[in-house]
Write a protein that holds these residues in place. Structure first.
Motif, PDB file in Angstrom:
ATOM      1  N   VAL A  26       2.963   9.466 -10.351  1.00  0.00           N
ATOM      2  CA  VAL A  26       2.217   9.610 -11.600  1.00  0.00           C
ATOM      3  C   VAL A  26       1.691  11.036 -11.752  1.00  0.00           C
ATOM      4  O   VAL A  26       1.787  11.651 -12.823  1.00  0.00           O
ATOM      5  N   ILE A  27       1.142  11.567 -10.677  1.00  0.00           N
ATOM      6  CA  ILE A  27       0.597  12.927 -10.724  1.00  0.00           C
ATOM      7  C   ILE A  27       1.707  13.957 -10.907  1.00  0.00           C
ATOM      8  O   ILE A  27       1.574  14.909 -11.682  1.00  0.00           O
ATOM      9  N   THR A  63       0.830  -1.203   0.000  1.00  0.00           N
ATOM     10  CA  THR A  63       0.000   0.000   0.000  1.00  0.00           C
ATOM     11  C   THR A  63       0.869   1.261   0.000  1.00  0.00           C
ATOM     12  O   THR A  63       0.533   2.255  -0.653  1.00  0.00           O
ATOM     13  N   TYR A  83      -7.806  13.358  -9.878  1.00  0.00           N
ATOM     14  CA  TYR A  83      -6.931  14.352 -10.506  1.00  0.00           C
ATOM     15  C   TYR A  83      -7.231  14.479 -11.996  1.00  0.00           C
ATOM     16  O   TYR A  83      -7.319  15.592 -12.544  1.00  0.00           O
ATOM     17  N   ARG A  84      -7.385  13.353 -12.675  1.00  0.00           N
ATOM     18  CA  ARG A  84      -7.644  13.388 -14.114  1.00  0.00           C
ATOM     19  C   ARG A  84      -9.021  13.981 -14.420  1.00  0.00           C
ATOM     20  O   ARG A  84      -9.221  14.601 -15.477  1.00  0.00           O
ATOM     21  N   GLY A 144      -4.134   6.660  -3.144  1.00  0.00           N
ATOM     22  CA  GLY A 144      -3.612   5.844  -4.228  1.00  0.00           C
ATOM     23  C   GLY A 144      -4.269   6.133  -5.569  1.00  0.00           C
ATOM     24  O   GLY A 144      -4.481   7.293  -5.940  1.00  0.00           O
ATOM     25  N   PRO A 145      -4.626   5.086  -6.331  1.00  0.00           N
ATOM     26  CA  PRO A 145      -5.211   5.272  -7.663  1.00  0.00           C
ATOM     27  C   PRO A 145      -6.494   6.098  -7.658  1.00  0.00           C
ATOM     28  O   PRO A 145      -6.807   6.738  -8.667  1.00  0.00           O
ATOM     29  N   LEU A 152       2.162   1.649  -3.491  1.00  0.00           N
ATOM     30  CA  LEU A 152       1.084   2.108  -4.369  1.00  0.00           C
ATOM     31  C   LEU A 152       0.833   3.599  -4.181  1.00  0.00           C
ATOM     32  O   LEU A 152       0.612   4.334  -5.159  1.00  0.00           O
ATOM     33  N   GLY A 153       0.860   4.056  -2.930  1.00  0.00           N
ATOM     34  CA  GLY A 153       0.659   5.477  -2.660  1.00  0.00           C
ATOM     35  C   GLY A 153       1.766   6.330  -3.255  1.00  0.00           C
ATOM     36  O   GLY A 153       1.508   7.365  -3.876  1.00  0.00           O
ATOM     37  N   ILE A 160      -5.565   9.533  -8.401  1.00  0.00           N
ATOM     38  CA  ILE A 160      -5.240   9.727  -9.816  1.00  0.00           C
ATOM     39  C   ILE A 160      -6.517   9.939 -10.624  1.00  0.00           C
ATOM     40  O   ILE A 160      -6.591  10.826 -11.492  1.00  0.00           O
ATOM     41  N   SER A 163       1.460   6.362  -7.056  1.00  0.00           N
ATOM     42  CA  SER A 163       0.350   7.218  -7.487  1.00  0.00           C
ATOM     43  C   SER A 163       0.741   8.692  -7.407  1.00  0.00           C
ATOM     44  O   SER A 163       0.421   9.479  -8.309  1.00  0.00           O
ATOM     45  N   ALA A 215      -2.610  11.509  -3.045  1.00  0.00           N
ATOM     46  CA  ALA A 215      -2.329  10.185  -3.613  1.00  0.00           C
ATOM     47  C   ALA A 215      -1.591   9.281  -2.638  1.00  0.00           C
ATOM     48  O   ALA A 215      -1.668   8.054  -2.757  1.00  0.00           O
TER      49      ALA A 215
END
Length: 225
Positions: free
Chosen positions: A16-17, A6, A52-53, A45-46, A9-10, A49, A13, A41
């Motif tokens: 990614v941003i 986890t 955000y998108r 996590g996801p 993953l955080g 994202i 994420s 994030a």
């Protein structure tokens, strides 16, 4: 293994941003949001994202130049953005305060977690004031007081609710599941905080919604209609 998964993953994420903002060129119109989104994030996590998108990326000048005005945000977006801001206060405050407290060896013989609770709360409030200060108009010596008043009026109740939910969650696990005070060097410690922030997110939802409905809280700093 679950804690490491986890946490990874955080962090992934958040990366990614950050890459989308700074390398992809989708910079936020208010720079503060370029901190709020990756911090969000870290614990969502996801899901962060996706948000955000949908709501963050369309705020950027590059997106608007390519696609025009973004779709109108639903009413719940104001609540979500308000929670993202206040949860960012709490997340950053917890990271900063925890590292300071444990590195300095500050402890309480009666209640080992008490310094952590106090430090996390004060850290969250301090980060909130810093956030508000960064978005307040330049008003000379009054800028600091304007930031403090904004935090007390609009953020303090939400932050307090998040922190209370987080502290109850940590205390229950520390006393009834682990039976000992976990240290920041243990990934489970941060995994607990991730879950606690998510619990705090939902616990503070009614409070934030009420503040917006009453007109006490305005649109979160760094967002556009």
């Amino acid at each position: 293994m679950l804690s490491w998964a986890t946490l990874t993953l955080g962090l992934a994420s958040a990366a990614v941003i950050l890459v989308d903002s700074f390398i992809g060129g989708y910079r936020q119109p208010v720079r503060l949001m370029e901190l709020v989104w990756p911090v969000t994030a870290l614990y969502l996590g996801p899901a962060a994202i996706m948000a955000y998108r949908k709501w963050g990326r369309p705020q950027s000048p590059r997106w608007r130049q390519r696609y025009g005005n973004p779709p109108k945000k639903p009413r719940l977006a104001a609540v979500v953005f308000g929670l993202y801001h206040c949860l960012s206060h709490c997340a950053l405050g917890a990271i900063i305060a925890t590292l300071i407290i444990f590195n300095l060896g500050i402890d309480s013989a009666i209640e080992p977690l008490r310094p952590l609770y106090i430090g996390d709360y004060l850290g969250a409030v301090a980060v909130g004031v810093a956030f508000r200060y960064a978005t307040e108009a330049h008003t000379g010596g009054r800028r600091v007081w304007a930031a403090i008043r904004a935090v007390v009026r609009e953020d303090l109740l939400t932050v307090s609710t998040v922190e209370l939910a987080l502290f109850i969650w940590i205390a229950l696990l520390e006393h009834f599941v682990f039976g000992e005070t976990l240290r920041p060097s243990n990934p489970v410690f941060w995994f607990i905080h991730q879950i606690g922030l998510i619990i705090g997110f939902f616990a503070a939802w009614p409070v934030t919604s009420w503040l917006i409905h009453r007109g006490i809280r305005v649109e979160a700093p760094g967002t556009l209609p």
